[in-house]
Design an enzyme around this catalytic site. Structure first.
Site, PDB file in Angstrom:
ATOM      1  N   THR A  66      -5.166  -7.387   3.713  1.00  0.00           N
ATOM      2  CA  THR A  66      -4.487  -6.563   4.078  1.00  0.00           C
ATOM      3  C   THR A  66      -4.924  -5.093   4.419  1.00  0.00           C
ATOM      4  OG1 THR A  66      -4.019  -5.741   1.756  1.00  0.00           O
ATOM      5  CG2 THR A  66      -2.250  -7.267   2.572  1.00  0.00           C
ATOM      6  N   ARG A 208       4.738   2.247   3.546  1.00  0.00           N
ATOM      7  CA  ARG A 208       4.898   2.229   2.325  1.00  0.00           C
ATOM      8  C   ARG A 208       6.050   2.587   1.798  1.00  0.00           C
ATOM      9  NH1 ARG A 208       1.913  -1.319   2.614  1.00  0.00           N
ATOM     10  NH2 ARG A 208      -0.165  -1.880   1.700  1.00  0.00           N
ATOM     11  N   ASP A 232      11.253  -1.076   7.457  1.00  0.00           N
ATOM     12  CA  ASP A 232      10.608  -2.095   6.933  1.00  0.00           C
ATOM     13  C   ASP A 232      10.147  -2.194   5.712  1.00  0.00           C
ATOM     14  OD1 ASP A 232       9.594  -4.951   7.668  1.00  0.00           O
ATOM     15  OD2 ASP A 232       7.466  -3.675   7.267  1.00  0.00           O
ATOM     16  N   GLU A 237      10.686  -2.297  -3.995  1.00  0.00           N
ATOM     17  CA  GLU A 237      10.235  -3.640  -3.469  1.00  0.00           C
ATOM     18  C   GLU A 237       9.747  -4.530  -4.717  1.00  0.00           C
ATOM     19  OE1 GLU A 237       7.736  -4.308  -0.230  1.00  0.00           O
ATOM     20  OE2 GLU A 237       8.639  -2.614   0.762  1.00  0.00           O
ATOM     21  N   HIS A 254       9.630  -6.023   4.861  1.00  0.00           N
ATOM     22  CA  HIS A 254       8.181  -5.823   4.857  1.00  0.00           C
ATOM     23  C   HIS A 254       7.102  -6.979   5.579  1.00  0.00           C
ATOM     24  CE1 HIS A 254       4.743  -3.483   2.027  1.00  0.00           C
ATOM     25  NE2 HIS A 254       4.350  -3.786   3.204  1.00  0.00           N
ATOM     26  N   GLY A 257       3.870  -6.044   9.759  1.00  0.00           N
ATOM     27  CA  GLY A 257       2.453  -6.565  10.290  1.00  0.00           C
ATOM     28  C   GLY A 257       2.211  -7.959  10.132  1.00  0.00           C
TER      29      GLY A 257
END
Length: 378
Positions: A66, A208, A232, A237, A254, A257
């Site tokens: 990531t 984030r 997103d 979370e 999320h 990406g």
């Protein structure tokens, strides 16, 4: 040598098996007993990597496929002598195309031209800078805010966040999460900022969750002041605020990406880093891993206008396909992670081959990341 890899990391098994024995494991929760019999651990952002996870294990290298690293205690890894690598920029193109998909959808729904809007980009790193380049290729005005880069004296017309709030019609966040320090981004979009957003503004968060104060955002939306919101990422979370999801225009799990190209880039970046770490340096050509795209080629006649760009972009990825499934399962434990784990394959614009009879359209599509060629009509 044994290497543990997150089961959601594409191509990890075939790449890392060149270096040793590979075992795919869930990232959240990670099966702790496996760590006692492994030399290296490859994770994604759902796995918290710190002393309590790794202390007393034989793990000597951690890779995260990531760009963000706030789930990793890098200081402790360094102190423990454990090697570490991330994959900066691996999914930047994917996030940019997510933002475009959302903006083009809102523009069509609300009947406006993106060229008539000013877009404020908060955080001008791998994602923000690519977003700026593509927006400016379309003649869209951007305002940039990046205090660390401004302080370093980087080239660019950097503004204050205040200026962006006053002037921008769209505010899109692309910062890391810093919980303290001079460049703290925790609740960067706090109650005051959210209250001051122009009526009818668009707020996008695809970096984030805690960068935006979710409670303050919900309060503004509940107050009935016009504001379009694309989220997103969420505070808390995988347990997001369901009332907030119901109030936003676009809500996803999320996954901004999550293109096949972005995930593959993340895997290859940490694979190359680990192979160098153990003295067996290898390089991987991304295109040798990726499957052929769903659409072979399409033909475009005439110039590129906003509705045409929207059709092309949504042919590759329409953000609404990820909004509906999240609303269906919101609030059910475990479902947020399930959506991420079972994510439908998504490609980047570069996978679409466009033949244009208009030379300017072909050049512009190339600048935007499509695989476009000029093919004059006979």
């Amino acid at each position: 040598m044994k290497i543990l890899v997150d089961e959601n990391m594409p191509y990890a098994r075939e790449l890392f098996s060149r270096l040793g024995e590979v075992k795919a494991v869930p990232g959240r929760p990670i099966p702790v007993e496996e760590l006692n019999h492994a030399d290296a651990l490859m994770v994604r952002s759902v796995t918290k990597v710190n002393e309590s996870l790794l202390s007393g294990t034989p793990i000597n290298f951690v890779g995260t496929a990531t760009a963000g690293t706030d789930h990793v205690d890098e200081a402790w890894l360094k102190q423990a002598g454990i090697g570490f690598s991330a994959a900066p920029g691996c999914n930047a193109i994917a996030v940019v195309e997510y933002v475009f998909s959302a903006l083009l959808m809102l523009a069509e729904r609300d009947g406006f031209s993106l060229r008539d809007r000013t877009i404020g980009i908060v955080g001008v790193g791998n994602v923000g800078s690519r977003l700026q380049t593509r927006l400016e290729a379309l003649g869209i005005r951007t305002l940039l805010c990046d205090p660390p880069r401004a302080a370093r004296g980087d080239e660019g017309d950097f503004r204050t966040l205040d200026e962006l709030v006053q002037e921008a019609d769209v505010l899109t966040f692309h910062t890391p999460l810093y919980k303290d320090g001079p460049y703290k981004t925790l609740h960067l979009a706090d109650e005051t900022l959210i209250r001051r957003l122009k009526p009818g503004a668009i707020l996008i968060n695809a970096c984030r969750g805690p960068v935006v104060d979710n409670a303050a955002l919900l309060a503004r939306l509940n107050a009935g002041q016009p504001l379009s919101v694309v989220l997103d990422v969420w505070e808390g979370e995988p347990d997001l605020n369901v009332a907030l999801l119901e109030a936003v225009d676009i809500g996803t799990s999320h996954i901004a990406g999550y293109t096949l190209e972005g995930k593959a880039r993340g895997t290859t970046q940490v694979f190359e880093a680990y192979s160098a770490f153990i003295g067996r340096e290898q390089h991987v050509a991304l295109e040798t891993l990726l499957p052929a795209p769903e659409f072979g080629r399409i033909t475009l006649h005439g110039p590129l206008d906003q509705p045409t760009l929207k059709r092309l972009a949504h042919l590759v990825y329409d953000v609404r396909r990820d909004d509906a499934p999240l609303r269906k399962v919101a609030g059910i434990p475990g479902e947020f992670d399930k959506l991420r784990k079972n994510y439908l394959e998504r490609r980047e614009w570069s996978s679409l081959y466009v033949m244009c009879d208009d030379e300017t359209a072909a050049a512009l599509l190339c600048k935007l990341g499509f695989n476009a060629v000029h093919h004059p009509a006979h």
